[in-house]
Write a protein that holds these residues in place. Structure first.
Motif, PDB file in Angstrom:
ATOM      1  N   ASN A 249       0.838  -0.998  -0.014  1.00 36.13           N
ATOM      2  CA  ASN A 249      -0.085  -0.025   0.020  1.00 36.13           C
ATOM      3  C   ASN A 249       0.792   1.359  -0.157  1.00 36.13           C
ATOM      4  O   ASN A 249       0.375   2.309  -0.375  1.00 36.13           O
ATOM      5  N   ASP A 250       2.042   1.078   0.511  1.00 38.05           N
ATOM      6  CA  ASP A 250       2.917   2.444   0.847  1.00 38.05           C
ATOM      7  C   ASP A 250       3.898   2.388  -0.300  1.00 38.05           C
ATOM      8  O   ASP A 250       5.008   1.848  -0.210  1.00 38.05           O
ATOM      9  N   LYS A 251       3.675   2.906  -1.506  1.00 43.08           N
ATOM     10  CA  LYS A 251       4.683   3.136  -2.474  1.00 43.08           C
ATOM     11  C   LYS A 251       6.073   3.684  -2.089  1.00 43.08           C
ATOM     12  O   LYS A 251       7.140   3.165  -2.684  1.00 43.08           O
ATOM     13  N   ALA A 252       5.921   4.893  -1.391  1.00 41.91           N
ATOM     14  CA  ALA A 252       7.009   5.575  -0.859  1.00 41.91           C
ATOM     15  C   ALA A 252       7.922   4.561   0.031  1.00 41.91           C
ATOM     16  O   ALA A 252       9.150   4.612  -0.434  1.00 41.91           O
ATOM     17  N   GLU A 253       7.551   3.711   0.774  1.00 39.88           N
ATOM     18  CA  GLU A 253       8.175   2.818   1.481  1.00 39.88           C
ATOM     19  C   GLU A 253       8.891   1.682   0.422  1.00 39.88           C
ATOM     20  O   GLU A 253      10.171   1.576   0.794  1.00 39.88           O
ATOM     21  N   ARG A 254       8.232   1.471  -0.665  1.00 37.92           N
ATOM     22  CA  ARG A 254       8.858   0.420  -1.364  1.00 37.92           C
ATOM     23  C   ARG A 254       9.937   1.224  -2.189  1.00 37.92           C
ATOM     24  O   ARG A 254      11.023   0.544  -2.566  1.00 37.92           O
ATOM     25  N   VAL A 255       9.882   2.405  -2.758  1.00 35.24           N
ATOM     26  CA  VAL A 255      10.812   3.247  -3.289  1.00 35.24           C
ATOM     27  C   VAL A 255      12.130   3.322  -2.357  1.00 35.24           C
ATOM     28  O   VAL A 255      13.081   3.283  -2.960  1.00 35.24           O
ATOM     29  N   VAL A 256      11.934   3.844  -1.283  1.00 36.20           N
ATOM     30  CA  VAL A 256      12.931   3.956  -0.252  1.00 36.20           C
ATOM     31  C   VAL A 256      13.575   2.622  -0.034  1.00 36.20           C
ATOM     32  O   VAL A 256      14.928   2.563  -0.273  1.00 36.20           O
ATOM     33  N   GLY A 257      12.917   1.542  -0.052  1.00 32.47           N
ATOM     34  CA  GLY A 257      13.868   0.190  -0.116  1.00 32.47           C
ATOM     35  C   GLY A 257      14.506  -0.177  -1.234  1.00 32.47           C
ATOM     36  O   GLY A 257      15.637  -0.621  -1.128  1.00 32.47           O
TER      37      GLY A 257
ATOM     38  N   LEU B  96      15.825   2.316  -2.831  1.00 32.83           N
ATOM     39  CA  LEU B  96      17.186   3.163  -2.752  1.00 32.83           C
ATOM     40  C   LEU B  96      18.325   2.442  -1.910  1.00 32.83           C
ATOM     41  O   LEU B  96      19.489   2.656  -2.140  1.00 32.83           O
ATOM     42  N   ASP B  97      17.762   1.763  -0.750  1.00 31.30           N
ATOM     43  CA  ASP B  97      18.645   0.962  -0.098  1.00 31.30           C
ATOM     44  C   ASP B  97      19.382  -0.129  -0.766  1.00 31.30           C
ATOM     45  O   ASP B  97      20.594  -0.229  -0.366  1.00 31.30           O
ATOM     46  N   ALA B  98      18.792  -0.693  -1.708  1.00 30.80           N
ATOM     47  CA  ALA B  98      19.390  -1.815  -2.432  1.00 30.80           C
ATOM     48  C   ALA B  98      20.347  -0.895  -3.393  1.00 30.80           C
ATOM     49  O   ALA B  98      21.542  -1.476  -3.683  1.00 30.80           O
ATOM     50  N   LEU B  99      20.037   0.189  -3.907  1.00 32.53           N
ATOM     51  CA  LEU B  99      20.980   0.879  -5.102  1.00 32.53           C
ATOM     52  C   LEU B  99      22.146   1.258  -3.975  1.00 32.53           C
ATOM     53  O   LEU B  99      23.488   1.416  -4.476  1.00 32.53           O
ATOM     54  N   VAL B 100      22.168   1.919  -2.855  1.00 34.86           N
ATOM     55  CA  VAL B 100      22.930   2.430  -2.063  1.00 34.86           C
ATOM     56  C   VAL B 100      24.150   1.107  -1.909  1.00 34.86           C
ATOM     57  O   VAL B 100      25.329   1.234  -1.709  1.00 34.86           O
ATOM     58  N   LEU B 101      23.572  -0.071  -1.513  1.00 34.88           N
ATOM     59  CA  LEU B 101      24.581  -1.401  -1.366  1.00 34.88           C
ATOM     60  C   LEU B 101      25.373  -1.540  -2.560  1.00 34.88           C
ATOM     61  O   LEU B 101      26.554  -1.749  -2.415  1.00 34.88           O
ATOM     62  N   LEU B 102      24.928  -1.129  -3.724  1.00 38.00           N
ATOM     63  CA  LEU B 102      25.573  -1.504  -4.863  1.00 38.00           C
ATOM     64  C   LEU B 102      26.551  -0.370  -5.160  1.00 38.00           C
ATOM     65  O   LEU B 102      27.646  -0.872  -5.592  1.00 38.00           O
TER      66      LEU B 102
ATOM     67  N   GLU C  48      19.064   8.433  -8.403  1.00 41.24           N
ATOM     68  CA  GLU C  48      18.688   9.648  -8.805  1.00 41.24           C
ATOM     69  C   GLU C  48      17.237   9.409  -9.730  1.00 41.24           C
ATOM     70  O   GLU C  48      16.287  10.158  -9.559  1.00 41.24           O
ATOM     71  N   ARG C  49      17.075   8.561 -10.419  1.00 43.59           N
ATOM     72  CA  ARG C  49      15.966   8.036 -11.182  1.00 43.59           C
ATOM     73  C   ARG C  49      14.837   7.918 -10.103  1.00 43.59           C
ATOM     74  O   ARG C  49      13.839   8.195 -10.311  1.00 43.59           O
ATOM     75  N   TRP C  50      15.019   6.804  -9.230  1.00 41.42           N
ATOM     76  CA  TRP C  50      14.030   6.428  -8.523  1.00 41.42           C
ATOM     77  C   TRP C  50      13.955   7.298  -7.532  1.00 41.42           C
ATOM     78  O   TRP C  50      12.437   7.291  -7.093  1.00 41.42           O
ATOM     79  N   SER C  51      14.742   8.279  -7.019  1.00 38.29           N
ATOM     80  CA  SER C  51      14.253   9.367  -6.250  1.00 38.29           C
ATOM     81  C   SER C  51      13.144  10.354  -6.796  1.00 38.29           C
ATOM     82  O   SER C  51      12.582  11.101  -5.933  1.00 38.29           O
TER      83      SER C  51
ATOM     84  N   ALA D 256       8.385  12.264   2.563  1.00 38.50           N
ATOM     85  CA  ALA D 256       9.191  11.248   3.121  1.00 38.50           C
ATOM     86  C   ALA D 256      10.172  10.721   2.103  1.00 38.50           C
ATOM     87  O   ALA D 256      11.386  10.340   2.457  1.00 38.50           O
ATOM     88  N   LEU D 257       9.983  10.618   0.891  1.00 41.59           N
ATOM     89  CA  LEU D 257      10.980  10.284  -0.317  1.00 41.59           C
ATOM     90  C   LEU D 257      12.169  11.117  -0.376  1.00 41.59           C
ATOM     91  O   LEU D 257      12.958  10.872  -0.242  1.00 41.59           O
ATOM     92  N   THR D 258      11.478  12.379  -0.388  1.00 40.82           N
ATOM     93  CA  THR D 258      12.558  13.881  -0.465  1.00 40.82           C
ATOM     94  C   THR D 258      13.681  13.454   0.525  1.00 40.82           C
ATOM     95  O   THR D 258      14.910  13.659   0.486  1.00 40.82           O
ATOM     96  N   HIS D 259      13.252  13.257   1.993  1.00 43.11           N
ATOM     97  CA  HIS D 259      14.078  12.839   3.202  1.00 43.11           C
ATOM     98  C   HIS D 259      14.785  12.175   3.040  1.00 43.11           C
ATOM     99  O   HIS D 259      16.011  11.988   3.228  1.00 43.11           O
ATOM    100  N   ALA D 260      14.143  10.755   2.837  1.00 41.67           N
ATOM    101  CA  ALA D 260      15.065   9.369   2.381  1.00 41.67           C
ATOM    102  C   ALA D 260      16.162   9.747   1.608  1.00 41.67           C
ATOM    103  O   ALA D 260      17.234   9.291   1.618  1.00 41.67           O
TER     104      ALA D 260
END
Length: 208
Positions: free
Chosen positions: A117-125, A127-133, A154-157, A166-170
């Motif tokens: 239900n929370d797309k922002a939460e999925r996008v933040v997740g 972002l975390d995968a991309l940071v690992l890479l 940047e594209r996912w942001s 919430a997404l901007t802050h993350a």
């Protein structure tokens, strides 16, 4: 070092109430079945690296690299597959359907990391995968690959979400940490996308 099979992706898209339409996508890698691919040390090949489910890995290599799937984040298979492929010099594609991916649209009885239900939460997740890479490739000194994944961050942001604050802050938090860790790493506007040997795309920088 790695065997890659073909797969079918079928997405069930809800068109009207109580009615769905199946959209089937055959993976492009099938056209290279029977071929051996030598992955590039500098380029990202999305045809190979976007998923782990259609691949046969060497357990000894996994243990040698201490690879594990990141827990409970979208994109965890990309993190695993990209790091493994970075260690390979020879990849073989077989002419066999090894995986059938059926994506359901909003089925509450079958929760998924990519369907909530929370797309922002999925996008933040994601972002975390991309940071690992980014951490992995920048830490290895492979800055071109790191820049590619930074561009993806940047594209996912810029994803449209219900809670953009919430997404901007993350995003700001993750960018700040990366800037401190890798001061010379910046978004690369010269990255280009071209067809790859595997049938996906390669991402590389234009020559200076």
């Amino acid at each position: 070092e790695l065997v890659v099979g073909c797969y079918i992706q079928e997405s069930l898209v809800r068109r009207r109430q109580n009615e769905t339409e199946a959209i089937r996508v055959l993976d492009e890698i099938r056209q290279h079945a029977g071929q051996t691919i030598a992955p590039s040390a500098e380029e990202v090949d999305l045809g190979l690296e976007s998923t782990a489910t259609n691949k046969l890995f060497l357990r000894d290599r996994i243990e040698e690299l201490r690879l594990r799937f990141p827990r409970r984040i979208p994109g965890q298979d990309t993190v695993f597959a990209s790091r493994y492929i970075d260690s390979c010099q020879c990849i073989h594609v077989i002419d066999r359907q090894t995986y059938y991916y059926r994506e359901r649209a909003g089925d509450p009885d079958r929760p998924s990391l990519m369907d909530g239900n929370d797309k922002a939460e999925r996008v933040v997740g994601r972002l975390d995968a991309l940071v690992l890479l980014i951490d992995y490739f920048a830490g290895c000194g492979k800055m071109q690959k790191a820049r590619y994944w930074l561009n993806e961050l940047e594209r996912w942001s810029r994803s449209p979400v219900d809670n953009p604050k919430a997404l901007t802050h993350a995003c700001a938090e993750r960018r700040a940490r990366l800037e401190i860790a890798y001061p010379t790493l910046r978004v690369d506007s010269t990255l280009t996308i071209t067809p790859s040997e595997s049938g996906g795309v390669r991402v590389q920088s234009k020559p200076d």
